[in-house]
Design an enzyme around this catalytic site. Structure first.
Site, short mmCIF file in Angstrom:
data_model
loop_
_atom_site.label_atom_id
_atom_site.label_comp_id
_atom_site.label_asym_id
_atom_site.label_seq_id
_atom_site.Cartn_x
_atom_site.Cartn_y
_atom_site.Cartn_z
N HIS A 176 -7.93 1.76 1.40
CA HIS A 176 -7.93 1.47 2.84
C HIS A 176 -8.82 2.46 3.60
CE1 HIS A 176 -5.33 -0.92 5.87
NE2 HIS A 176 -6.53 -0.68 6.38
N GLU A 196 0.84 -1.20 0.00
CA GLU A 196 0.00 0.00 0.00
C GLU A 196 0.87 1.25 0.00
OE1 GLU A 196 -2.81 -0.25 3.22
OE2 GLU A 196 -3.89 -1.93 2.30
#
Length: 529
Positions: free
Chosen positions: A278, A259
């Site tokens: 997220h 990420e």
């Protein structure tokens, strides 16, 4: 008393602190040196994820009594340094439960009706009504992997939409499943019967790449997969290939192994995949909830001395901590060990305190054991404060038994996990009143140092077992620290516990299982922090 708020939190949290009579300074964006220079003035520090509370900062915190994290993760706090200095580290478990459940459900609906894709099409000036044919959720089967707080909330809401719910959770009792009106099942059935599969577990050695080409092969053709839990539970390469082949009709992902993902990542580029960066806990309400919760906890501790949701400290008087702490370590490590070798659904936990330890207040010790038992596989924070609550919430009965006779030991603790058709027993003690040892597994005596990476094996007591495992580990450059063996009788079932300097890969585990006379192999990891 003074409180420093070093990250942005909801004004409602600040208001609670001030109403309690605390002096509050809100100073966000501080550099490490700036925080270090002023932290000595404060009794409490409230943070989110931006502030890094290092050992150096904690060393300078002469008055600090509590660090409060408005949220769940406390990776940005040096918990060891805080504990050594007597600083309680608190977080707010459950503050984002509803938010994350709602995000999962939003992803589920968007996936079924292809809403993001249709929106993008219209914004591009198109009217592609036939292209975005969806599917109903009504009367479809939803498979939920992990039925903690978030998974339970998803289940309740989707039952109201007329979905049939299957759930896999090793710690879910039959009674709790019946109460929730869901079908408790194993992973194979969940994979083969579910139309939609959603994941709500932590990322552990057991759940790493739980969704992979082999498990996907067991699923229905046209299955949909949702992951709002942790990146790495889904093997993204295997998922991408399954989408390309048509085996998986679509996926909705809020979390990724890396990420942010690299630009042009093929999985994200596929229009059958819905992605969010997220956002599971990103709502105004969730951020307000955690701000209010941490403010109330800090007030309760500073004003009343009550510890709630502490991740590093049991709810016991400070003057008893030096006596009880070694036993807390023992109980937690014993619980973690036995839960990792016992994979059945747990109905009851019995903890027997024998000898001198039976004279102590064992409430915190039982909480430590439950933390060790529950922590390895649950998708929610477990600490000394909430461990008993979580066990009760999951329908696990907890019993304490005390006795004065401890055999050859001054104090002996025995943990018994009882499932529907099976049980596991583990016993432990302290050497020199400080060093934790496991001295019994089921009916076999052996002395084990419970720390770090280990291999637990059940094997036939035959010549060559030790040599074979040693050779295999050596060939894979894995060093052995300790080897512990126990048997009840020559030639019968034996237990082997091997301490190693590095974790095992799935490939090595499979190779160990194929060695002669090996009946069962389980990797075990016991944290020493």
């Amino acid at each position: 008393m003074k409180v420093l708020v070093s990250d942005s939190i909801s004004p409602k949290g600040v208001e609670i602190l001030k109403k309690a009579g605390l002096q509050v300074d809100v100073k966000t964006g501080l550099k490490s040196e700036e925080l270090k220079a002023i932290i000595g003035e404060y009794d409490a520090l409230i943070i989110r994820s931006a502030t890094k509370v290092t050992a150096e900062i904690i060393e300078a915190a002469d008055k600090l009594k509590v660090i409060g994290r408005a949220g769940t993760g406390v990776d940005n706090v040096d918990k060891v340094a805080a504990t050594k200095k007597g600083i309680v580290v608190m977080n707010t478990p459950g503050g984002n439960t509803i938010t994350t459940a709602e995000h999962t459900i939003a992803m589920l609906f968007s996936l079924a009706r292809r809403i993001p894709q249709a929106t993008a099409s219209m914004k591009a000036g198109k009217w592609e009504k036939k292209k975005f044919m969806g599917v109903e959720l009504y009367n479809k089967t939803l498979g939920i992997i992990g039925l903690g707080r978030i998974g339970s909330e998803v289940a309740k809401r989707m039952q109201c939409m007329g979905m049939n719910v299957l759930a896999y959770d090793p710690f879910l009792s039959d009674e709790k499943a019946e109460e929730l009106g869901i079908i408790k099942t194993d992973l194979d059935r969940l994979f083969t019967e579910s139309d939609f599969i959603t994941i709500h577990t932590p990322l552990t050695a057991e759940t790493k790449y739980l969704i992979n080409k082999d498990t996907i092969a067991k699923m229905k053709n046209g299955v949909y997969i949702i992951n709002c839990a942790r990146g790495g539970i889904v093997n993204e390469k295997d998922l991408y290939e399954a989408i390309q082949s048509g085996k998986v009709a679509g996926a909705a992902l809020d979390v990724f192994e890396k990420e942010p993902p690299e630009e042009g990542y093929p999985l994200i580029a596929d229009d059958r995949v819905i992605c969010t960066p997220h956002l599971g806990a990103s709502t105004v309400e969730a951020q307000e909830n955690v701000a209010v919760a941490i403010a109330e906890q800090v007030v309760d501790y500073l004003i009343n001395g009550t510890i709630r949701n502490a991740v590093n400290f049991p709810s016991i008087p400070f003057d008893q901590v030096p006596l009880i702490r070694p036993y807390l370590v023992l109980l937690e490590r014993m619980g973690s060990f036995v839960s990792q070798i016992f994979t059945k659904s747990i109905k009851q936990v019995q903890i027997e305190y024998l000898g001198e330890i039976s004279d102590l207040n064992t409430q915190a010790l039982t909480a430590a054991a439950l933390k060790g038992i529950l922590d390895p596989i649950l998708g929610e924070p477990v600490n000394y404060v909430n461990a008993s609550f979580i066990a009760k919430e999951r329908g696990i009965e907890v019993k304490e038994i005390k006795g004065k006779e401890a055999g050859d030991y001054q104090s002996l603790v025995r943990i018994i996990l009882i499932g529907k058709d099976d049980k596991a027993v583990i016993a432990g003690t302290l050497l020199s009143r400080k060093d934790p040892r496991i001295v019994q597994i089921n009916d076999i005596s052996m002395e084990i140092i419970p720390e770090g990476n280990m291999i637990f094996m059940r094997n036939w007591d035959r010549p060559g077992v030790i040599g074979n495992i040693g050779t295999l580990l050596g060939q894979n450059n894995i060093n052995i620290g300790h080897m512990h063996f126990g048997r009840k009788e020559a030639g019968g079932i034996a237990f082997s516990v091997i301490s190693i300097d590095a974790p095992l890969t799935e490939e090595i585990i499979d190779r160990i299982k194929k060695l002669p006379n090996i009946l069962e192999v389980k990797p075990v990891y016991i944290s020493t922090h």
